[in-house]
Design an enzyme around this catalytic site. Structure first.
Site, PDB file in Angstrom:
ATOM      1  N   HIS A  20      46.515  26.359 -27.514  1.00  0.00           N
ATOM      2  CA  HIS A  20      47.711  25.869 -28.212  1.00  0.00           C
ATOM      3  C   HIS A  20      47.397  25.652 -29.693  1.00  0.00           C
ATOM      4  O   HIS A  20      48.226  25.879 -30.549  1.00  0.00           O
ATOM      5  CB  HIS A  20      48.191  24.549 -27.593  1.00  0.00           C
ATOM      6  CG  HIS A  20      48.766  24.714 -26.222  1.00  0.00           C
ATOM      7  ND1 HIS A  20      50.060  24.373 -25.915  1.00  0.00           N
ATOM      8  CD2 HIS A  20      48.230  25.203 -25.083  1.00  0.00           C
ATOM      9  CE1 HIS A  20      50.290  24.634 -24.632  1.00  0.00           C
ATOM     10  NE2 HIS A  20      49.191  25.132 -24.104  1.00  0.00           N
ATOM     11  N   ASP A 123      54.057  20.963 -30.667  1.00  0.00           N
ATOM     12  CA  ASP A 123      53.793  21.616 -29.387  1.00  0.00           C
ATOM     13  C   ASP A 123      54.675  21.017 -28.291  1.00  0.00           C
ATOM     14  O   ASP A 123      55.066  19.840 -28.354  1.00  0.00           O
ATOM     15  CB  ASP A 123      52.325  21.418 -29.026  1.00  0.00           C
ATOM     16  CG  ASP A 123      51.902  22.263 -27.850  1.00  0.00           C
ATOM     17  OD1 ASP A 123      51.441  23.387 -28.072  1.00  0.00           O
ATOM     18  OD2 ASP A 123      52.069  21.798 -26.684  1.00  0.00           O
ATOM     19  N   GLN A 354      36.585  36.648 -30.218  1.00  0.00           N
ATOM     20  CA  GLN A 354      37.413  37.544 -29.404  1.00  0.00           C
ATOM     21  C   GLN A 354      38.200  38.585 -30.197  1.00  0.00           C
ATOM     22  O   GLN A 354      38.185  39.773 -29.860  1.00  0.00           O
ATOM     23  CB  GLN A 354      38.374  36.714 -28.540  1.00  0.00           C
ATOM     24  CG  GLN A 354      39.267  37.558 -27.646  1.00  0.00           C
ATOM     25  CD  GLN A 354      39.826  36.780 -26.485  1.00  0.00           C
ATOM     26  OE1 GLN A 354      39.103  36.169 -25.723  1.00  0.00           O
ATOM     27  NE2 GLN A 354      41.128  36.809 -26.324  1.00  0.00           N
ATOM     28  N   HIS A 369      42.641  36.602 -17.973  1.00  0.00           N
ATOM     29  CA  HIS A 369      43.367  35.696 -17.080  1.00  0.00           C
ATOM     30  C   HIS A 369      44.861  35.684 -17.453  1.00  0.00           C
ATOM     31  O   HIS A 369      45.618  34.918 -16.881  1.00  0.00           O
ATOM     32  CB  HIS A 369      42.783  34.286 -17.187  1.00  0.00           C
ATOM     33  CG  HIS A 369      43.024  33.637 -18.512  1.00  0.00           C
ATOM     34  ND1 HIS A 369      42.772  34.261 -19.715  1.00  0.00           N
ATOM     35  CD2 HIS A 369      43.521  32.418 -18.846  1.00  0.00           C
ATOM     36  CE1 HIS A 369      43.097  33.448 -20.708  1.00  0.00           C
ATOM     37  NE2 HIS A 369      43.553  32.329 -20.212  1.00  0.00           N
ATOM     38  N   SER A 374      45.604  35.676 -25.370  1.00  0.00           N
ATOM     39  CA  SER A 374      44.741  36.815 -25.057  1.00  0.00           C
ATOM     40  C   SER A 374      45.590  38.069 -24.822  1.00  0.00           C
ATOM     41  O   SER A 374      45.243  39.161 -25.274  1.00  0.00           O
ATOM     42  CB  SER A 374      43.893  36.531 -23.819  1.00  0.00           C
ATOM     43  OG  SER A 374      43.007  35.475 -24.102  1.00  0.00           O
ATOM     44  N   ALA A 392      48.759  28.012 -14.845  1.00  0.00           N
ATOM     45  CA  ALA A 392      49.817  27.913 -15.870  1.00  0.00           C
ATOM     46  C   ALA A 392      50.850  29.024 -15.620  1.00  0.00           C
ATOM     47  O   ALA A 392      51.210  29.282 -14.476  1.00  0.00           O
ATOM     48  CB  ALA A 392      49.225  27.965 -17.268  1.00  0.00           C
TER      49      ALA A 392
HETATM   50  N1  UDP Z   1      39.043  32.647 -27.447  1.00  0.00           N
HETATM   51  C1  UDP Z   1      38.032  33.068 -28.287  1.00  0.00           C
HETATM   52  N2  UDP Z   1      36.781  33.129 -27.801  1.00  0.00           N
HETATM   53  C2  UDP Z   1      36.451  32.785 -26.535  1.00  0.00           C
HETATM   54  C3  UDP Z   1      37.491  32.364 -25.671  1.00  0.00           C
HETATM   55  C4  UDP Z   1      38.772  32.325 -26.148  1.00  0.00           C
HETATM   56  O1  UDP Z   1      38.280  33.387 -29.457  1.00  0.00           O
HETATM   57  O2  UDP Z   1      35.276  32.861 -26.167  1.00  0.00           O
HETATM   58  C5  UDP Z   1      40.421  32.506 -27.965  1.00  0.00           C
HETATM   59  C6  UDP Z   1      41.278  33.711 -27.660  1.00  0.00           C
HETATM   60  O3  UDP Z   1      41.159  34.676 -28.676  1.00  0.00           O
HETATM   61  C7  UDP Z   1      42.672  33.096 -27.588  1.00  0.00           C
HETATM   62  C8  UDP Z   1      42.424  31.672 -27.092  1.00  0.00           C
HETATM   63  O4  UDP Z   1      41.048  31.416 -27.326  1.00  0.00           O
HETATM   64  O5  UDP Z   1      43.246  33.038 -28.873  1.00  0.00           O
HETATM   65  C9  UDP Z   1      42.715  31.492 -25.614  1.00  0.00           C
HETATM   66  O6  UDP Z   1      44.078  31.405 -25.423  1.00  0.00           O
HETATM   67  P1  UDP Z   1      44.799  31.990 -24.125  1.00  0.00           P
HETATM   68  O7  UDP Z   1      46.246  31.685 -24.267  1.00  0.00           O
HETATM   69  O8  UDP Z   1      44.470  33.413 -23.943  1.00  0.00           O
HETATM   70  O9  UDP Z   1      44.146  31.219 -22.923  1.00  0.00           O
HETATM   71  P2  UDP Z   1      43.916  29.672 -22.540  1.00  0.00           P
HETATM   72  O10 UDP Z   1      42.532  29.354 -22.905  1.00  0.00           O
HETATM   73  O11 UDP Z   1      44.928  28.864 -23.292  1.00  0.00           O
HETATM   74  O12 UDP Z   1      44.134  29.664 -21.061  1.00  0.00           O
END
Ligand code: UDP
Length: 491
Positions: A20, A123, A354, A369, A374, A392
């Site tokens: 978020h 948020d 990422q 996931h 992502s 979620a």
């Molecule tokens: N992310 C990253 N490196 C990691 C893990 C996650 O940069 O090792 C970032 C990814 O690029 C994304 C966010 O963390 O922007 C994860 O958000 P997402 O909505 O995909 O999943 P959540 O963690 O909220 O379930």
């Protein structure tokens, strides 16, 4: 007063969870690039995750800063230093985290009175934000961080409750009233939708929905061309006022921004790029399950075995939280795995850069996931996906990817599970989906579709594109609102 003669000041209030926080910080940076004074509210241990990027933007002349407030960890019964959802490992801790969030209302109200911004972007989890903004007579914009698609599915399920009319958890049913025929099962729905009693979480979800309805409007990290029927449905059928302004990750243009987004990466950017540079285009699968999930050791082993059997190059991210749970014994890896995979597979223990990885031409697929960030980052990089939703709204996002956009192959995840303790998907199913996506008969076709969306995503954010124009329209509206407020104060 001319609406262009003063600077808009917008306060951004992100939820303390990486998925978020990352998009709201990107959003604040985007607003600042468009001439807005942007202030991000954060806490002592969350601010360092993005402070460098904000400093860099400041040096470029953008009016952006961070305001720190204390996070009441101890007062809410959380361990000292626990300020982020990513360190929560049980429902009990989760409840305390929400308690801490509710305790933030008073300090935030005080801060708002002090700064007196023209608008508050908060948020979804800050259910009291609309009320607080109302007191100051400023608009509150709501941000949930997910797709139009998922918001439409959620609305339909809440409104029509089709899950109450099936006989078993496994019986597929149609989500009514949507532009496409979307099927799901009760097993794939979140607990808070299935509860019949006034469960704490269900109550919170209802409060979130109310605050969405009462807010001035909704900001969506998406672009029209990705889910046109759902962006229309959300506005016209559900009657919401919304602006799509994404993909927000595209505001990270240089290597520093991409490599340091959200946290300090556990691998040097140059080391990571050197590893990828040695690989053929589209030959590497990137695997990451977001920032909140901890798989049990047995599930990690299944993934390792599947990766080895698939014969594909890979970069696999395993979270620090997961490693801690297994006490760093590495029992989750099959004997000799890393030695055998040398040069073929890279495990990143901790945080991966990422966006930097996804944008590299050697990467040809992403096992995810289906977190919305992502998913969008994959779309923006033109990548097809192996989908493995867990909790979620991830099962909804999977349906958008596989059934509507047709840019992904599912591993066959069946069950919504927040704190997974058992094996959810077996090695053979994981391997089959990986091979199908990376080298299967349809691989080229799926990849081509993903590339078309990539082009659309980039165009949407360029001047004149759909997301760029929506942001322009929003800023004009906020300025006009402020002007009329000032004029009516004079008369
Ligand atoms: N992310 C990253 N490196 C990691 C893990 C996650 O940069 O090792 C970032 C990814 O690029 C994304 C966010 O963390 O922007 C994860 O958000 P997402 O909505 O995909 O999943 P959540 O963690 O909220 O379930």
């Amino acid at each position: 007063m001319d609406s262009k003669s003063y600077q808009l000041h917008v306060l951004f209030l992100p939820y303390m969870a990486p998925g978020h926080m990352i998009p709201i910080v990107d959003m604040a940076r985007l607003f600042a690039r468009r001439g807005v004074k942007a202030t991000i509210i954060s806490t002592p241990l969350n601010a360092p995750f993005f402070s460098k990027a904000i400093e860099r933007d400041g040096q470029l002349g953008h009016d952006i800063s961070i305001r720190i407030i204390k996070f009441p960890s101890a007062e809410a019964g959380l361990p000292e230093g626990c300020e982020n959802l990513s360190s929560i490992i049980s429902w009990d801790m989760h409840a305390n985290f929400l308690k801490a969030m509710s305790m933030l209302q008073q300090p935030i109200e005080q801060l708002l009175e002090e700064c007196h911004p023209h608008c508050l972007v908060a948020d979804m989890t800050f259910t009291w934000a609309t009320e607080v903004a109302d007191k100051l007579r400023i608009p509150r914009l709501y941000f949930s961080g997910t797709s139009y698609f998922a918001m439409c599915v959620f609305d339909s399920l809440k409104r029509y409750e089709p899950h109450r009319r099936v006989d078993s958890d496994f019986e597929p049913f149609i989500v009514p009233g949507l532009p496409d025929q979307i099927k799901t099962t009760r097993q794939q729905l979140p607990d808070y939708l299935k509860q019949t009693t006034e469960h704490e979480f269900t109550k919170l979800v209802n409060q979130v929905s109310e605050s969405e309805l009462r807010s001035y409007g909704v900001l969506v990290n998406s672009f029209h061309e990705l889910e046109p029927a759902y962006s229309e449905h959300y506005r016209k059928v559900m009657g919401r006022k919304a602006w799509h302004i994404g993909p927000l990750s595209l505001c990270n243009r240089n290597i520093e921004d991409k490599a340091e987004r959200g946290n300090t990466a556990s691998i040097g950017k140059h080391e990571c790029l050197r590893w990828l540079d040695l690989k053929k285009p589209n030959s590497v699968l990137y695997i990451c399950f977001g920032t909140l999930l901890d798989f049990p050791a047995a599930q990690l082993r299944e993934i390792a075995l599947a990766l080895e059997a698939s014969g594909q190059n890979f970069i696999w991210v395993v979270r620090k939280g997961e490693l801690r749970k297994h006490e760093d014994k590495e029992e989750w890896l099959p004997e000799g795995f890393e030695r055998r995979m040398e040069g073929k597979g890279l495990i990143i223990r901790g945080w991966a850069p990422q966006v930097l990885i996804l944008d590299h031409k050697a990467v040809g697929g992403f096992m995810t996931h289906c977190g919305w960030n992502s998913t969008l980052e994959a779309v923006t990089a033109g990548l097809p996906l192996v989908t493995w939703p867990l909790f979620a709204e991830q099962f909804d996002n999977e349906k958008l990817i596989t059934d509507v956009l047709k840019i992904g192959i599912g591993v066959g995840a069946l069950e919504w599970s927040r704190y997974a303790k058992k094996i959810l998907v077996m090695k053979d199913d994981i391997e089959k989906a990986i091979v199908h996506l990376m080298v299967g008969e349809e691989a080229e076709e799926i990849r081509n579709r993903a590339r078309e969306l990539q082009e659309m995503a980039r165009n949407a954010m360029e001047e004149g594109g759909s997301s760029y124009s929506d942001l322009t329209a929003l800023l004009e509206e906020l300025r006009a609102l402020e002007t009329s407020k000032q004029e009516s104060a004079v008369h």
